[in-house]
Design a protein around this motif. Sequence first.
Motif, PDB file in Angstrom:
ATOM      1  N   ASN C 311       0.815  -1.215   0.000  1.00  0.00           N
ATOM      2  CA  ASN C 311       0.000   0.000   0.000  1.00  0.00           C
ATOM      3  C   ASN C 311       0.845   1.260   0.000  1.00  0.00           C
ATOM      4  O   ASN C 311       0.321   2.335   0.234  1.00  0.00           O
ATOM      5  CB  ASN C 311      -0.951   0.002   1.212  1.00  0.00           C
ATOM      6  N   HIS C 312       2.135   1.131  -0.230  1.00  0.00           N
ATOM      7  CA  HIS C 312       2.947   2.346  -0.148  1.00  0.00           C
ATOM      8  C   HIS C 312       3.046   3.004  -1.524  1.00  0.00           C
ATOM      9  O   HIS C 312       3.703   2.507  -2.436  1.00  0.00           O
ATOM     10  CB  HIS C 312       4.344   2.049   0.393  1.00  0.00           C
ATOM     11  N   ILE C 313       2.371   4.100  -1.618  1.00  0.00           N
ATOM     12  CA  ILE C 313       2.246   4.846  -2.862  1.00  0.00           C
ATOM     13  C   ILE C 313       3.618   5.223  -3.424  1.00  0.00           C
ATOM     14  O   ILE C 313       3.854   5.135  -4.630  1.00  0.00           O
ATOM     15  CB  ILE C 313       1.413   6.109  -2.578  1.00  0.00           C
ATOM     16  N   GLY C 314       4.518   5.622  -2.529  1.00  0.00           N
ATOM     17  CA  GLY C 314       5.842   6.046  -2.984  1.00  0.00           C
ATOM     18  C   GLY C 314       6.542   4.946  -3.765  1.00  0.00           C
ATOM     19  O   GLY C 314       7.446   5.206  -4.557  1.00  0.00           O
ATOM     20  N   LYS C 315       6.144   3.727  -3.516  1.00  0.00           N
ATOM     21  CA  LYS C 315       6.722   2.609  -4.278  1.00  0.00           C
ATOM     22  C   LYS C 315       5.822   2.227  -5.454  1.00  0.00           C
ATOM     23  O   LYS C 315       6.239   2.216  -6.607  1.00  0.00           O
ATOM     24  CB  LYS C 315       6.884   1.393  -3.363  1.00  0.00           C
ATOM     25  N   ILE C 316       4.587   1.925  -5.131  1.00  0.00           N
ATOM     26  CA  ILE C 316       3.702   1.327  -6.141  1.00  0.00           C
ATOM     27  C   ILE C 316       3.442   2.284  -7.306  1.00  0.00           C
ATOM     28  O   ILE C 316       3.485   1.892  -8.471  1.00  0.00           O
ATOM     29  CB  ILE C 316       2.370   0.906  -5.473  1.00  0.00           C
ATOM     30  N   TYR C 317       3.181   3.542  -7.013  1.00  0.00           N
ATOM     31  CA  TYR C 317       2.840   4.478  -8.091  1.00  0.00           C
ATOM     32  C   TYR C 317       4.051   4.821  -8.956  1.00  0.00           C
ATOM     33  O   TYR C 317       3.912   5.104 -10.139  1.00  0.00           O
ATOM     34  CB  TYR C 317       2.207   5.751  -7.507  1.00  0.00           C
ATOM     35  N   ASN C 318       5.239   4.815  -8.349  1.00  0.00           N
ATOM     36  CA  ASN C 318       6.422   5.039  -9.181  1.00  0.00           C
ATOM     37  C   ASN C 318       6.629   3.871 -10.143  1.00  0.00           C
ATOM     38  O   ASN C 318       6.907   4.063 -11.331  1.00  0.00           O
ATOM     39  CB  ASN C 318       7.668   5.240  -8.313  1.00  0.00           C
ATOM     40  N   LEU C 319       6.485   2.672  -9.614  1.00  0.00           N
ATOM     41  CA  LEU C 319       6.672   1.495 -10.477  1.00  0.00           C
ATOM     42  C   LEU C 319       5.573   1.426 -11.535  1.00  0.00           C
ATOM     43  O   LEU C 319       5.839   1.168 -12.716  1.00  0.00           O
ATOM     44  CB  LEU C 319       6.663   0.219  -9.623  1.00  0.00           C
ATOM     45  N   LEU C 320       4.334   1.669 -11.099  1.00  0.00           N
ATOM     46  CA  LEU C 320       3.214   1.546 -12.031  1.00  0.00           C
ATOM     47  C   LEU C 320       3.250   2.613 -13.119  1.00  0.00           C
ATOM     48  O   LEU C 320       3.024   2.333 -14.304  1.00  0.00           O
ATOM     49  CB  LEU C 320       1.884   1.621 -11.263  1.00  0.00           C
ATOM     50  N   SER C 321       3.540   3.841 -12.736  1.00  0.00           N
ATOM     51  CA  SER C 321       3.529   4.905 -13.751  1.00  0.00           C
ATOM     52  C   SER C 321       4.620   4.665 -14.791  1.00  0.00           C
ATOM     53  O   SER C 321       4.407   4.905 -15.993  1.00  0.00           O
ATOM     54  CB  SER C 321       3.696   6.280 -13.090  1.00  0.00           C
TER      55      SER C 321
END
Lengths: 401, 401, 401, 401
Positions: C311-321
């Motif tokens: 659930n850590h946005i700083g990780k997941i959203y960087n990878l996903l984007s």
Amino acid sequence: MIRNIRVERIAQTPIEQQQIELVERKCIGHPDSIADGIAEAISRALCRAYIEECGVYLHHNTDQGEIVAGESLPRFGGGKIVRPIYALLTGRATKTFDGINIPADSIAVEAARSYVKSIIPIMNLERDIIVDCRMGTGSTDLRDVFKTCGGSAMMRANDTSFGVGHAPFSETESLTKGVSDYIDEVYRPRNPAIGTDIKVMGLRDGDAITLTLAVAMVDRYLADIGEYVETIARLKETIEGIAPKFTDRKVHIDVNTADDISNGVVFLTVNGTSAEMGDDGSVGRGNRCNGLITPCRPMSMEATSGKNPINHIGKIYNLLSTQLANTCVAEIDDIDEIYIRLLSQIGHPIDQPLVAGVQVIPKAGVELAAIKPAIDAIIDTGLENIGSITEKVIRGDLKTF
Amino acid sequence: MIRNIRVERIAQTPIEQQQIELVERKCIGHPDSIADGIAEAISRALCRAYIEECGVYLHHNTDQGEIVAGESLPRFGGGKIVRPIYALLTGRATKTFDGINIPADSIAVEAARSYVKSIIPIMNLERDIIVDCRMGTGSTDLRDVFKTCGGSAMMRANDTSFGVGHAPFSETESLTKGVSDYIDEVYRPRNPAIGTDIKVMGLRDGDAITLTLAVAMVDRYLADIGEYVETIARLKETIEGIAPKFTDRKVHIDVNTADDISNGVVFLTVNGTSAEMGDDGSVGRGNRCNGLITPCRPMSMEATSGKNPINHIGKIYNLLSTQLANTCVAEIDDIDEIYIRLLSQIGHPIDQPLVAGVQVIPKAGVELAAIKPAIDAIIDTGLENIGSITEKVIRGDLKTF
Amino acid sequence: MIRNIRVERIAQTPIEQQQIELVERKCIGHPDSIADGIAEAISRALCRAYIEECGVYLHHNTDQGEIVAGESLPRFGGGKIVRPIYALLTGRATKTFDGINIPADSIAVEAARSYVKSIIPIMNLERDIIVDCRMGTGSTDLRDVFKTCGGSAMMRANDTSFGVGHAPFSETESLTKGVSDYIDEVYRPRNPAIGTDIKVMGLRDGDAITLTLAVAMVDRYLADIGEYVETIARLKETIEGIAPKFTDRKVHIDVNTADDISNGVVFLTVNGTSAEMGDDGSVGRGNRCNGLITPCRPMSMEATSGKNPINHIGKIYNLLSTQLANTCVAEIDDIDEIYIRLLSQIGHPIDQPLVAGVQVIPKAGVELAAIKPAIDAIIDTGLENIGSITEKVIRGDLKTF
Amino acid sequence: MIRNIRVERIAQTPIEQQQIELVERKCIGHPDSIADGIAEAISRALCRAYIEECGVYLHHNTDQGEIVAGESLPRFGGGKIVRPIYALLTGRATKTFDGINIPADSIAVEAARSYVKSIIPIMNLERDIIVDCRMGTGSTDLRDVFKTCGGSAMMRANDTSFGVGHAPFSETESLTKGVSDYIDEVYRPRNPAIGTDIKVMGLRDGDAITLTLAVAMVDRYLADIGEYVETIARLKETIEGIAPKFTDRKVHIDVNTADDISNGVVFLTVNGTSAEMGDDGSVGRGNRCNGLITPCRPMSMEATSGKNPINHIGKIYNLLSTQLANTCVAEIDDIDEIYIRLLSQIGHPIDQPLVAGVQVIPKAGVELAAIKPAIDAIIDTGLENIGSITEKVIRGDLKTF
């Protein structure tokens, strides 16, 4: 239940008649003593916090910890600390109890810093020392033993261990301790160049006593090597002056004999302790709870400082046996020497040692039977009131090193 | 120069005739012993490196260091370490000499890890222990004293200090040490459930000896509490079987008496040492260099382990005095007990103690004069060959705890 | 619920047409990369332990930690580590859950050591590195947010934060990353003198690209400075040979330009990383999750490595984007450049960002309307399947630095 | 020597016209900011010591360090710190120069503690924080580069690296920074319940700006949850009141949106920073040197704080490029946006960057040629006077985060 008290007469050359006697004291600012003092300060602070927040004393043992030496550049007129002393607080403490959180780590750090400030007020705590903390929470079984005792019931021994005490002090012991106390209480307040880290070594060879002091001198209070030499000389003279209070024997005083004045090799420090420049310290490596290291006397290896004063035999029995020995000598005229050993049994009430072994050298012509009942009574009463040791320790009335 | 050797006859109830005798041994995996062993392993590794890289032994003292307990969750069949043990290496060492860099910190870390692996092979060093290092470089003056001695000249004492040794072992001492050795050498290899952390406490009360063992049991080798109980029982039996080798007195054996089997409170560990779950350890808090803690005998508080074996009195004189006492007893028939104290003077050659004080209890009917010359000779020769202590220590031939 | 996806055409000089472009990559053995790799290795190890022991993934963030440089004495033919690297593991993890204890500290230490071994196999882990751990347990509120999500329901964002990604790589970016990968995968295995700590700096000034490499060379594989110079020259040639695969522009290669060969000042190391001799490293200070530092492109400051992949946005959203940008470019022909920013809202499902902002530079002559639906669809599907990011991270299929 | 300054006009949708804009600021008490501030305070203190004791500035880089979170038990009316914050100081510094010893470790510890005291005066430094230090001495080659420069000659770049700056601030940037400054300078002094750890996140979506604040509230100044809610509400109102100073756009303010008031889940702290209860911090992970994190703008990943201000490009070029961009905008009317990148070459004078790349968006209708000379001149002069950056940093006139 009757207590198992064994009093025996022991045939032994009294200490004063032995050829050689060695006594040592590490004063308050010696690295080992700093470690001891911090350990004990933390234990006292935890006790206060436990009783305040939880209404009971809780398990802890902070009889560990390490003073890792720093680096300093002493200089007449005032040098500087290059690398701070590193003090690692370890041991363990109860951190939650009955839903209450006790901030043991913060308490430990504060107690340690506050203690160091109190004994070395010239130290700049903002730059000369790092106080770190890695305190754990202890093993479950020991805590269980501890928790099962209510506040009123008699505590149960945390371990199979023992304590040893003797009385009275020999002349060399009295002298060693007395000189140290005199410097701490009378001399240093007026002579701030005398650091707190002093090692006093007493050697009696027949009737000749040599007292060797290694004194960490404080650079800011000494203008130059001349003043250093003078200050040492004055200290030597002063001690020579007070020595006769403790003994009629001839006392030779040596101070900082490792100095090489012509080459400028002197025992100079910034804050008055060798912990700043090369000497580490550990809890339990210095003085026993009577304030001395006495290799000619029975000693316990247990660190008295930092152990919990509620059920830790290594602390309580050392303090109690020393106190009982002193009481016997104070109240019973006919004792030359007395040695008391208290041996616990893990899980048993602490007022019921497995055995309280007493060795006495009565004064010449005195039968053991004449003094045994009085000794028995003192031991028995002491054990009955063993809880007072705990209270005195927490109030800071009993020294542990 | 003639050595100052003082031999005196001492009137003293021999230890075997005293009512109470206490002896303790902390086996190889006890937290204090781990600390001692690491300290000594580092010193030996440094000595090897110094001689290899610089051709001389250099100043170091690693007689400090702290084992901060971890947390574990032992479970029959195999539990786990939750938080690693934290071992802090401190002390000081020479790190550059004559333009040569000696990687003292790396040597220390490697020696410590390698030592732990050797004594607790079941420990997973990748996750069960953290070995940290904050080793300093020592104070200049002490190193100067050290450097002025060439390899051939006699070393000079680093400090005013002393060492103490006695011989022979009493029955209780022999038993305590013997049982520990038997477990280490014979029994554990065949019974891996017996951990290395064993505390053996011997109490002799008159002619009744009680030997109390606290044995950290290894969970992975025990299927359930039944096997635990059986294993303890077998160990007890085994010790009962070998006890008569050491004494004709009646010996009662207790193992893990703090257990509460019905409530599942047992001394179970993952790796066989309480250092994993709550017990810290420090150098110099455990056994003296004869392998025992003997509060009824004179003892030195100095840590023998980790001190440099070249000029550190706290190490050399403890080892030497013990060796000399043993030699006297082995070579001279008529000694009941002998106590040897060697006292150094800082800066003086180590083969010239300020005084070598010897206390003897000759066998009944023997005059001191009859054995004094032999004792004198042994002490004198021992001091002359004091360098052999250094060599033996470096080769690992002398145990220090 | 419809996702808030905003696609806009952005007027911007495409990167390839800008005058100056800067790109940097810190290879696997750079101190910052070591810190990143350790952080991610710990997170993966914790995830495996959580699922194994508890059946669910639990809160943790190990996106912190520090590599404190050691000291080394490199020497042709093989030097030595003088003081070990000190790696401090911090962050926080769930240590108990539902009555189960997860040995997070031991897991962290083991994962860190094992990771270092895997990337620097020539390092002697017994003496060249100290791995210490001070991992906490996190603040309660964040963990609560986390716990309320079941395994099946969509996770909720741990924070108001964002991730950024772009595609495609420019030539300079491809070259920088490509050269680094080539060395890691092809060249070093055959040329062990090339250390793992390489900093590749790409500068494009108009059509001239300069690629500057700082390469930590491994001393044991180099006999002397002659071999050093040759090895550097061969590496330079090799890179010149592969550069045309990435760009038609002229590429100038510089390797170890700070060397001063005639004075023997070279970038020589014992283990191939500057962490051994002066350069500290931190998590999140090096490459972004696409493997590069691109100051001419939008970047997130968030450390991707070590954050929990649940659930850590700083990780997941960087990878996903980053993944979504690549997918758009791969599947849609008419995109010159695309930038994707995903912005979360704390406490909201992670597949429902507050806004998914897309900036596109379509190919010349292409209308945004023509490609917008395809972009929309890729973003929407990517968010719907956001859970696959978590899975890939845990399997180690996604690089984070 | 003529400086390589490249000014290009860049076609780019100006930031204010882009659909989405993100801006973030971590205020002074955020764990990352604490780490930055400590790093910079140490560097400044070292500079002062170097100049005082040696007459020159010496090599150091303290742009590392870790804030490991403690544990706290906040409570309305005043809670307590359970486990202190652990601050590890790392990096490296010159410790001896020309026979002079500079007590770098002690200076670092003192500077760090003093800095924390200055920004969080309510923190009890005796129990709420541990400041530890493991500072090294740097790699030889870098120091050599540094030493070859006299005080008068131009410094040489320590590395091949770059700095980036832009101007002017967008409305969202001004607002984000402005609100943070207002709270620090005006609001908190009158409202001590507002902690120093505030994260301000600005999102502009078209013309709607949302400013989300996560504010660590100070428990001792809040009687109960009612007062907490009121205080938050007043802060929100206040910010709504000042927002129009920065933008005409509609601004929506959210404060502590993760709170769950009815369940008592609030962002309450003892000392006003989340470092006390779970959030670690690192140097260089927070704000860039303009005080913001701006993922829609070019950014450098280099930590500006703690680097030496003499020759460290990662610090000097970031500060200078930001300053130059501001000067250009202040002195030249016709600039909409300007981005400046300075790229160094290791070993070359720092006033001679490999390239100074300038990207400009002139105001509508303005030709690049009309403003290029003025820009050139500002850049050129700025580089010539680059030494003034060093001086300003040492005096504390330039903020680095």
